[in-house]
Scaffold this active site. Structure first.
Site, PDB file in Angstrom:
ATOM      1  N   CYS A 139      61.502  -6.637 -30.445  1.00 43.19           N
ATOM      2  CA  CYS A 139      61.895  -7.836 -29.428  1.00 43.19           C
ATOM      3  C   CYS A 139      62.811  -8.692 -29.862  1.00 43.19           C
ATOM      4  O   CYS A 139      63.641  -9.340 -29.352  1.00 43.19           O
ATOM      5  CB  CYS A 139      60.579  -8.560 -28.855  1.00 43.19           C
ATOM      6  SG  CYS A 139      59.655  -9.327 -30.285  1.00 43.19           S
ATOM      7  N   HIS A 145      55.867 -12.231 -28.636  1.00 39.16           N
ATOM      8  CA  HIS A 145      57.396 -11.599 -28.063  1.00 39.16           C
ATOM      9  C   HIS A 145      58.337 -12.609 -28.097  1.00 39.16           C
ATOM     10  O   HIS A 145      58.115 -13.921 -28.173  1.00 39.16           O
ATOM     11  CB  HIS A 145      56.909 -11.180 -26.556  1.00 39.16           C
ATOM     12  CG  HIS A 145      57.902 -10.137 -26.017  1.00 39.16           C
ATOM     13  ND1 HIS A 145      58.436  -8.997 -26.720  1.00 39.16           N
ATOM     14  CD2 HIS A 145      58.498 -10.172 -24.753  1.00 39.16           C
ATOM     15  CE1 HIS A 145      59.120  -8.359 -25.895  1.00 39.16           C
ATOM     16  NE2 HIS A 145      59.308  -9.204 -24.735  1.00 39.16           N
ATOM     17  N   ASP A 149      64.528  -9.672 -19.964  1.00 38.06           N
ATOM     18  CA  ASP A 149      63.673  -8.978 -21.427  1.00 38.06           C
ATOM     19  C   ASP A 149      64.439  -7.853 -21.791  1.00 38.06           C
ATOM     20  O   ASP A 149      64.164  -6.730 -21.423  1.00 38.06           O
ATOM     21  CB  ASP A 149      62.262  -9.017 -21.003  1.00 38.06           C
ATOM     22  CG  ASP A 149      61.461  -8.559 -22.417  1.00 38.06           C
ATOM     23  OD1 ASP A 149      61.950  -8.444 -23.250  1.00 38.06           O
ATOM     24  OD2 ASP A 149      60.105  -8.790 -22.274  1.00 38.06           O
TER      25      ASP A 149
END
Lengths: 313, 321, 659
Positions: free
Chosen positions: C416, C460, C476
């Site tokens: 991430c 995250h 994202d």
């Protein structure tokens, strides 16, 4: 034996009271001992009178015999008394060519054994065996003693010279051991001022016969013994087994005997149930001679100490 | 004993005199003695105090570091410690001293004692008793009495009172001590100590004519025959004149010896010496199987022998003022 | 003199029994065990060995341990700890030394006093173990370790019958169980300190958690950490998996390698226009030793004791050293900061010069392609990650100086933070204000406990891009590469090689276990001064002052003490109704001067009483007769008579005798 009559029937109780009254009139100032003696006979036990000479052991025995309308024999125990002297002998009869048994003085209903500790152990055990089993054996033949069979034995505990004290284990044969003690001052005065005891004895009327005694015995068996009372009795027995001054405590048989005597005592007191008081009254006469004490310990003192120690439930 | 201990014991003696309710010097009481809440005392032991301080530190630390787990467990241990006080109380509550039995001994010997402790309907896991400088530890199972055995030193004749006893427990964690004083009203009879050696009593033969008629082999009286009387005692000649048999009543054979022991026979001695001497004589006579009589200032024991006679005489000597 | 003797006489202490010593050894073993997690392994092993040696010694060479053995052992322990920690002071070396000394104490456990000292300090050491971890497991372990400690103390008491270990353990457990109510009361109502009295403990080891900066690879450790980060319970329905973004840090500054949060931007809080549903929820956050409070995107207002930064990050007024609970409302659909002021725009476009030329070129190219369509550029970037051969892995290849270029054009692998970092860089390079947001995403919804469990592995990073007319919009990029990472419900970050060692039942068990942990965290470790004050809210007390807590504590203790006393004073009644009535009567008459003896027959007692009070002769005699009748004249119990006797006995009043 007939079925137990209801205790409400006072006939026998009244006759019993009359008998007790009569003996009391002879043996002055000893109502407790007299009642104990009656108790013992009602409970079908043997009585051991223990005290110094001259306090009325013999008088008591005679008065009992006269009151109870029973065959009465008296044996003077001496060191050369033989077992056959009390039980009897088999004599060869030339006529029939057979042995015939001549019963000794023991074949009676009420036997007064005077100074039992003067006889040899062999003779003592012949008597004690007869007391325990209700029969006597001579030359292999067993002869039943008449029923009921009571022994009133006397001995002098303080005089040991030339005597054979009953062994501890044999004392068990006696239901009660009673000390007469010196009369108190009032009774002694009455005794001294009154008529000769022997004359009074001669005038006694029998008030209780064998049947009445049977009936009283049956009634005593019918007295109520509550669980609470049994607890108390059991606690007493247990206490004798725990006491450090006692080598051997009371056996279950001793407990049964104590209970039987207490029942009779309750009956003689006019109750159809047993109270702790009865057990307490009987504990010393019924139990103290069955305790086998350690060295240097005094039986009656221990028995009284146990009574003082065990709580009434 | 150090000076501090001496001073402390003086303070205690004073406290016992002045504040009996505080020191709990209870007057003797009759058996059975049952412990109840008004006579059971509890204080923390030194260990209990130390542990409390430690717990306080732990609580403070847990609060400071806002460590709730530690606080919770500290509270748990603290609550258990506090609860142990109640357990200690329950260990004593309801327990009963039911009986004390003592054997009879001679002054100077240790008297063996047994003490019965009845637990009631509760099991008591750990008990201790301080008596006469000795400490006994024991446990009692419910409904079963336990008998403690100990020996107390005796010093003088007569009745000896029971010492005060302390029954206590630190069960279960040793943090609290619960105790109660027991002062049973029980007297132990201590016989006088016999003197080690001394003169024998006056020769009995000199006293032969004193006291009651001396028994012998002479016939004393005639009486009617009773079954069991030996034949040789029957007075045949005399019987011939009667309808029944007469028997010569023989007195008992003479014993080997008969001692007349008397308080008055000793001159120029103090009471204790007289008692010690009489005790020795009674002992000797008893052991040798003699007959003896004992004359004390206030009472007389007639000629007799045997255990019973011995105990009566010794008891009288023990209680002689 | 017996009295004095008993007080001044020290009874010589007998040596302790083998059973006691065994229990002490078990206690010490428990102490070592609960400390094992933070003791160096060599020390744990050595102490275990020392304990065995001590046990062997006492068994085979009883007697005092000679000084030549004790002294070197103690010095060795001291030296070892100083060498290992470089210090003897401080929590870690201190507790290690204390545990070591306790174990060595077993070499000289000979008297009752020794054992008591050892056990008392063992209790202390057990509590100290909770300073490093106050989780449920450790707490229960410590609570169980108290049992052998209490058993040791119990076994010291003299006169006991022999017991097996279970027979001895049960009463000790029972004592602890009986102590629970008082312990709970004290726990609830002992006023908590709002300020520590002395230095608050410094966290010795930084607990892994989100940090305020991010450089590639930082999160790796976190993403494999399955411990709980927080638990969230929602009022009503929980938002769907794609909406479970919990923001913690907003990062603006990029130095070419590292994204930095700075200290959070102060100033006017960015305006928020809720669009759509609002979620209200409560978060139970594990201790982070930081101030930041994660919140579901986007929190509407700060809870008590916290404030919102300009970028709507929540930060607490104090450091979160314990479990913290807070309630929030968040807008799930929102327009955030519709108007961007110039300062912020500049900050959102800031890039380090002379880094990553290829990425910049790519962004410029997109700008040319899409013109003013900022969203189109963002979609192109997502498309690049989706179709450009990118791979999600927790063990990516290391990156060079131009980390973004290296990642975009060479390695093509990362997780991430790589994606969020590269995406944000690309946006900024294309002239679109963008920023990196870190926090937690996803979590497992525990249906049994009705809450969302968020683990550290749910950490995250994602991006927010400012689009004209819409404000900051969440993108994202990781989802483009690995959609299941976002949508997954329960599985954690791990790379593809996942769950063969985590079968479903194990997961389920873990989730159930987590409920317990959550309750523990909420109910026990998180019970702080704040919650204590609101403890009485159900009773209408909004905020209970310490004085009220103390009052309640005191009255509660009194109540429990009364119950305890009732228990202690209670005696099972002995005997039946009549016997009890008789006992009471006897006690009463005894106070009036009539002594009673247990060995006296009741009939005799009443006759004596009748002689004592001749005026009441009749009553006393009838009492005696009645008692004898009901107790001795029948074989069956007579309840009617017994009650009558009890009544008569109760009503009997002895006359006041003036003597």
């Amino acid at each position: 034996m007939s079925a137990p009559e209801p205790i409400r029937d006072n006939t026998f109780k009244r006759r019993l009271d009359a008998g007790i009254e009569q003996v009391n009139s002879v043996l002055l100032g000893k109502p407790r001992q007299v009642k104990l003696a009656f108790t013992c006979l009602i409970a079908r036990g043997h009585l051991l009178l223990e005290d110094v000479p001259g306090v009325g052991k013999t008088t008591l025995a005679h008065a009992l015999a006269a009151t109870f309308d029973l065959d009465f024999q008296r044996i003077q125990f001496t060191s050369d008394l033989l077992p056959s002297d009390i039980i009897g002998v088999s004599v060869y009869e030339r006529d029939g060519g057979t042995f015939r048994f001549h019963p000794g003085p023991i074949f009676t209903r009420l036997l007064l054994a005077d100074e039992i500790n003067r006889a040899s152990p062999k003779t003592q055990s012949a008597l004690l065996e007869a007391m325990a089993e209700g029969q006597a054996t001579v030359d292999g033949v067993t002869h039943a003693l008449p029923q009921p069979f009571f022994v009133v034995a006397t001995q002098n505990p303080l005089d040991l010279a030339g005597t054979f004290p009953l062994p501890d284990s044999q004392l068990d044969r006696f239901m009660l051991r009673v000390s007469l003690d010196y009369p108190d001052a009032a009774a002694e005065r009455a005794l001294l001022s009154g008529a000769d005891r022997r004359d009074i004895l001669a005038q006694l009327q029998p008030t209780l016969d064998g049947a009445a005694l049977d009936m009283l015995h049956t009634q005593s068996l019918a007295t109520t013994v509550s669980p609470a009372l049994l607890d108390y009795l059991q606690a007493l027995l247990a206490a004798t087994r725990r006491h450090p001054d006692i080598r051997v405590g009371l056996s279950p048989r001793a407990g049964l005997s104590l209970l039987a005597a207490s029942r009779a005592w309750a009956l003689a007191s006019g109750r159809d149930y047993v109270l702790p008081e009865d057990i307490q009254a009987l504990f010393v006469p019924a139990a103290s001679h069955r305790l086998i004490p350690g060295k240097g310990a005094h039986r009656e003192a221990i028995a009284r100490a146990i009574l003082a120690e065990v709580a009434v439930g | 004993m150090t000076r501090v201990a001496r001073a402390w014991s003086a303070v205690l003696r004073r406290a016992e005199r002045r504040l009996p309710s505080l020191t709990r010097l209870r007057s003797p009481e009759a058996l059975p003695i049952v412990l109840h809440r008004r006579r059971i005392y509890i204080v923390p032991t030194g260990f209990g105090l130390g542990f409390t301080v430690l717990l306080a530190v732990m609580v403070l630390g847990a609060l400071n570091y806002s460590n709730n787990s530690a606080l919770l467990l500290t509270c748990l241990v603290g609550a258990a410690a506090a609860g142990s006080m109640l357990v200690a109380f329950r260990t004593l509550d309801g327990i009963a001293l039911t009986a004390i039995r003592a054997q009879t001994v001679v002054a100077g010997e240790d008297v063996p004692l047994t003490i019965d402790i009845a637990p009631g309907k509760r099991t008591r896991s750990s008990l201790q008793m301080d008596v006469a400088g000795r400490r006994l530890a024991f446990a009692v199972v419910s409904d079963v009495s336990v008998t403690l055995e100990l020996a107390l030193p005796t010093e003088q004749r007569g009745y000896m009172a029971m010492p005060r006893m302390r029954l206590f427990t630190t069960w279960p964690l040793g943090m609290f001590r619960a105790w109660s004083w027991l002062h049973p009203e029980h007297k132990v009879l201590v016989y006088p100590r016999a003197e080690a050696f001394g003169p024998p009593p006056r020769d009995p033969s000199l006293d032969a004519d004193r006291g009651r008629p001396h028994p012998g082999d002479e016939p004393a009286a005639l009486r009617m025959y009773r079954p069991g009387d030996p034949r040789r005692q029957i007075a045949w000649k005399l019987s011939a004149r009667h309808e029944f048999l007469l028997v010569k009543d023989m007195e008992q054979p003479a014993p080997e010896a008969e001692w007349q022991l008397s308080w008055q026979s000793m001159h120029g001695m103090d009471n204790e010496s007289r008692i010690a001497r009489l005790a020795r004589w009674v002992n000797e006579a008893h052991l040798a199987g003699y007959r003896w009589s004992l004359a004390l200032p206030d009472r007389l024991f007639d000629v007799a022998q045997g255990d019973e006679h011995f105990h009566r005489c010794m008891t009288a000597l023990a209680l002689q003022p | 003199m017996n009295f004095l003797y008993a007080l001044t006489h020290k009874v010589r202490e007998a040596p302790i029994s083998a059973g006691t010593f065994n229990l002490v050894c078990i206690t010490m073993a428990c102490v070592v065990a609960v400390h094992a997690s933070h003791l160096p392994i060599w020390l744990t092993l050595l102490l275990g060995f020392a304990l065995l040696a001590s046990h062997w010694r006492r068994r085979h060479r009883p007697g005092k341990t000679p000084m030549w053995l004790k002294l070197p052992l103690t010095l060795g322990l001291l030296a070892g700890i100083v060498v290992w920690y470089g210090n003897l002071f401080g929590r870690e070396p201190g507790s290690a030394f204390a545990v070591g000394l306790l174990v060595l104490k077993t070499f000289e456990c000979e008297t009752v006093r020794d054992v008591r000292v050892a056990v008392a300090f063992a209790c202390f050491a057990l509590m100290a173990a909770l300073l490093s971890d106050q989780g449920l497991v450790v707490t229960v372990a410590v609570a169980l370790a108290i049992v052998p400690a209490l058993m040791s103390l119990r076994s010291l008491e003299p006169g006991q019958a022999q017991r097996t270990i279970t027979q001895a353990a049960l009463p000790a457990l029972g004592l602890l169980a009986a102590a629970v109510p008082l312990a709970l009361l004290a726990f609830l109502f002992v006023p908590r300190l709002s300020e520590p009295l002395w230095g608050a403990p410094a966290a010795d080891t930084a607990k892994p958690g989100l940090s305020s900066s991010m450089s590639p690879g930082d999160l790796t450790e976190l993403l494999t950490d399955d411990s709980a980060a927080m638990r969230v319970s929602f009022d009503g329905v929980a938002p769907g998996p794609d909406q479970r973004y919990f923001r913690a840090f907003v990062m603006w500054n990029f130095d070419g390698r590292r994204w930095d949060h700075g200290y959070g931007r102060r100033g006017e809080v960015a305006g928020l226009l809720p669009q759509g549903p609002v979620a209200t929820y409560e978060i139970t956050l594990e201790a982070t030793h930081r101030r930041t409070l994660p919140a579901l995107d986007v929190p509407m207002a700060a809870p008590e004791g916290a404030r919102l930064s300009a970028d709507r990050e929540l930060s607490s007024n104090d450091r979160i050293d314990d479990v913290r609970r807070y309630r929030l409302s968040s807008a799930l659909g929102y327009g955030l900061q519709a108007d961007l002021d110039e300062n912020t725009r500049r900050l959102g476009l800031q890039l380090p010069p002379n880094f990553d030329p290829r990425a910049r070129a790519l962004a410029q190219q997109w700008r040319l392609t899409f013109g003013q369509n900022d969203e189109g550029i963002a979609r192109a970037a997502l498309g690049l990650f989706h179709d450009g051969g990118f791979r999600y892995t927790l063990a990516p290849a290391p990156l060079g100086r131009d980390s973004i270029d290296d990642f975009l054009f060479n390695t093509h692998e990362g997780f991430c933070e790589h994606y969020a970092s590269a995406f944000t860089f690309l946006m900024r390079a294309a002239g679109i204000p963008a920023r990196v947001v870190t926090g937690y995403q996803g979590g497992f919804y525990n249906r049994l406990g009705q809450y969302l469990l968020v683990r550290q592995s749910n950490a995250h990073a994602w991006s927010e891009v400012w689009l004209a007319g819409r404000g900051w919009v969440r993108f994202d990029p990781t989802g483009a590469v690995r959609p299941e990472r976002i949508a997954a419900d329960g599985t954690s970050a791990g790379d593809g090689s996942g769950p063969w060692y985590q079968p479903a039942w194990l997961q389920a068990a873990r989730n159930r276990w987590d409920i317990v942990n959550r309750l523990w965290a909420q109910g026990v470790t998180g019970f702080d001064a704040l919650r204590q004050r609101s403890l009485l809210q159900p009773f209408g007390v909004r905020e209970a002052p310490p004085s009220m807590l103390v009052t309640i504590l005191a009255s509660g203790i009194c109540l429990l003490a009364a119950i305890g006393l009732g228990w202690a004073l209670y005696r099972r009644p002995e005997g039946d109704v009549a016997q009890r009535a008789l006992a009471r009567l006897k006690a009463r008459l005894e106070r009036r001067g009539l002594a009673s003896r247990a060995s006296e027959a009741p009939g005799h007692y009443f006759s004596r009483a009748a002689r004592f009070w001749p005026s009441q002769r009749k009553e006393l005699e009838s009492l005696g007769t009645l008692y004898n009748h009901l107790t001795y004249a029948r074989s069956e119990p007579a309840p009617e008579l017994a009650r009558r006797f009890a009544r008569m006995a109760r009503e009997f009043r002895p006359p006041r005798v003036v003597k």
